[in-house]
Design an enzyme around this catalytic site. Structure first.
Site, PDB file in Angstrom:
ATOM      1  N   ILE A 242       0.815  -1.209   0.000  1.00  0.00           N
ATOM      2  CA  ILE A 242       0.000   0.000   0.000  1.00  0.00           C
ATOM      3  C   ILE A 242       0.857   1.271   0.000  1.00  0.00           C
ATOM      4  O   ILE A 242       0.372   2.352  -0.358  1.00  0.00           O
ATOM      5  CB  ILE A 242      -0.947  -0.030   1.231  1.00  0.00           C
ATOM      6  CG1 ILE A 242      -2.185   0.823   0.986  1.00  0.00           C
ATOM      7  CG2 ILE A 242      -0.238   0.362   2.516  1.00  0.00           C
ATOM      8  CD1 ILE A 242      -3.288   0.579   1.997  1.00  0.00           C
TER       9      ILE A 242
ATOM     10  N   HIS B  69       8.974  -9.053   0.783  1.00  0.00           N
ATOM     11  CA  HIS B  69       8.851  -7.905  -0.114  1.00  0.00           C
ATOM     12  C   HIS B  69       9.585  -8.249  -1.405  1.00  0.00           C
ATOM     13  O   HIS B  69      10.731  -8.715  -1.365  1.00  0.00           O
ATOM     14  CB  HIS B  69       9.523  -6.665   0.481  1.00  0.00           C
ATOM     15  CG  HIS B  69       8.952  -6.186   1.783  1.00  0.00           C
ATOM     16  ND1 HIS B  69       8.200  -5.035   1.878  1.00  0.00           N
ATOM     17  CD2 HIS B  69       9.026  -6.686   3.035  1.00  0.00           C
ATOM     18  CE1 HIS B  69       7.844  -4.845   3.136  1.00  0.00           C
ATOM     19  NE2 HIS B  69       8.339  -5.831   3.870  1.00  0.00           N
TER      20      HIS B  69
ATOM     21  N   HIS C 154       6.036 -12.039   5.560  1.00  0.00           N
ATOM     22  CA  HIS C 154       5.824 -11.603   4.180  1.00  0.00           C
ATOM     23  C   HIS C 154       7.179 -11.307   3.562  1.00  0.00           C
ATOM     24  O   HIS C 154       8.085 -10.825   4.236  1.00  0.00           O
ATOM     25  CB  HIS C 154       4.922 -10.364   4.111  1.00  0.00           C
ATOM     26  CG  HIS C 154       5.305  -9.285   5.073  1.00  0.00           C
ATOM     27  ND1 HIS C 154       5.006  -9.344   6.419  1.00  0.00           N
ATOM     28  CD2 HIS C 154       5.993  -8.139   4.887  1.00  0.00           C
ATOM     29  CE1 HIS C 154       5.482  -8.271   7.012  1.00  0.00           C
ATOM     30  NE2 HIS C 154       6.093  -7.524   6.117  1.00  0.00           N
TER      31      HIS C 154
HETATM   32  P1  AMP Z   1       7.276  -4.910   7.312  1.00  0.00           P
HETATM   33  O1  AMP Z   1       7.913  -3.679   7.864  1.00  0.00           O
HETATM   34  O2  AMP Z   1       8.258  -5.839   6.664  1.00  0.00           O
HETATM   35  O3  AMP Z   1       6.393  -5.615   8.327  1.00  0.00           O
HETATM   36  O4  AMP Z   1       6.345  -4.425   6.128  1.00  0.00           O
HETATM   37  C1  AMP Z   1       4.972  -4.250   6.229  1.00  0.00           C
HETATM   38  C2  AMP Z   1       4.502  -3.725   4.899  1.00  0.00           C
HETATM   39  O5  AMP Z   1       3.095  -3.908   4.802  1.00  0.00           O
HETATM   40  C3  AMP Z   1       4.774  -2.231   4.704  1.00  0.00           C
HETATM   41  O6  AMP Z   1       5.593  -2.041   3.548  1.00  0.00           O
HETATM   42  C4  AMP Z   1       3.376  -1.639   4.525  1.00  0.00           C
HETATM   43  O7  AMP Z   1       3.346  -0.597   3.591  1.00  0.00           O
HETATM   44  C5  AMP Z   1       2.571  -2.841   4.066  1.00  0.00           C
HETATM   45  N1  AMP Z   1       1.146  -2.801   4.351  1.00  0.00           N
HETATM   46  C6  AMP Z   1       0.558  -2.530   5.539  1.00  0.00           C
HETATM   47  N2  AMP Z   1      -0.788  -2.605   5.424  1.00  0.00           N
HETATM   48  C7  AMP Z   1      -1.035  -2.921   4.134  1.00  0.00           C
HETATM   49  C8  AMP Z   1      -2.235  -3.147   3.373  1.00  0.00           C
HETATM   50  N3  AMP Z   1      -3.447  -3.032   3.934  1.00  0.00           N
HETATM   51  N4  AMP Z   1      -2.130  -3.469   2.068  1.00  0.00           N
HETATM   52  C9  AMP Z   1      -0.903  -3.562   1.496  1.00  0.00           C
HETATM   53  N5  AMP Z   1       0.252  -3.378   2.153  1.00  0.00           N
HETATM   54  C10 AMP Z   1       0.188  -3.055   3.445  1.00  0.00           C
END
Ligand code: AMP
Length: 118
Positions: free
Chosen positions: A32, A103, A101
């Site tokens: 997002i 990236h 997750h």
């Molecule tokens: P991390 O810091 O590795 O936990 O990354 C979490 C990621 O999730 C971040 O890059 C956020 O921008 C992404 N994120 C959080 N909520 C959403 C959402 N609803 N849809 C898509 N991405 C999200």
């Protein structure tokens, strides 16, 4: 029991996301808040909070995440130029969402992986 995050709701389609791919083991959707032209998250459908919570039975799922990463990179047209795969874990890894997750980031030169302190 691990607490569900927003990613479980995206996987189950309870809340919307830009989902690019889903199969029996993984779901892929666009981040997002992208940091590059391509920034997608490859997420196991099973709730595994962090890398520290991985069990031997998760091997197939974790392998699928990489196989799907390769496919998405190709679909996004960034295979040849290259890209970066990142899994953050815990506080020092700056993990914000406690559902593993990966990236997949690319579409521009990304520079060095981590800034040196000096
Ligand atoms: P991390 O810091 O590795 O936990 O990354 C979490 C990621 O999730 C971040 O890059 C956020 O921008 C992404 N994120 C959080 N909520 C959403 C959402 N609803 N849809 C898509 N991405 C999200």
């Amino acid at each position: 029991m691990a607490e569900e995050t927003i990613f479980s709701k995206i996987i189950s389609k309870e809340i919307p996301a830009d989902v690019l791919y889903q199969d029996d083991l993984v779901t892929v959707f666009r981040d997002i808040n992208p940091v590059a032209p391509t920034h997608v998250l490859i997420v196991p459908n099973k709730l595994i909070p962090t890398v520290n919570d991985i069990e031997p039975e998760d091997e197939v799922t974790l392998g699928r995440m990489l196989v799907v990463a390769k496919k998405i990179a190709r679909d996004e047209g960034i295979s040849d130029d290259g890209y970066r795969l990142i899994i953050n874990c815990g506080d020092h890894g700056h993990q914000e969402v406690m559902h593993i997750h990966m990236h997949l980031v690319g579409g521009r030169p990304l520079g060095r992986m981590i800034k040196r302190e000096t």
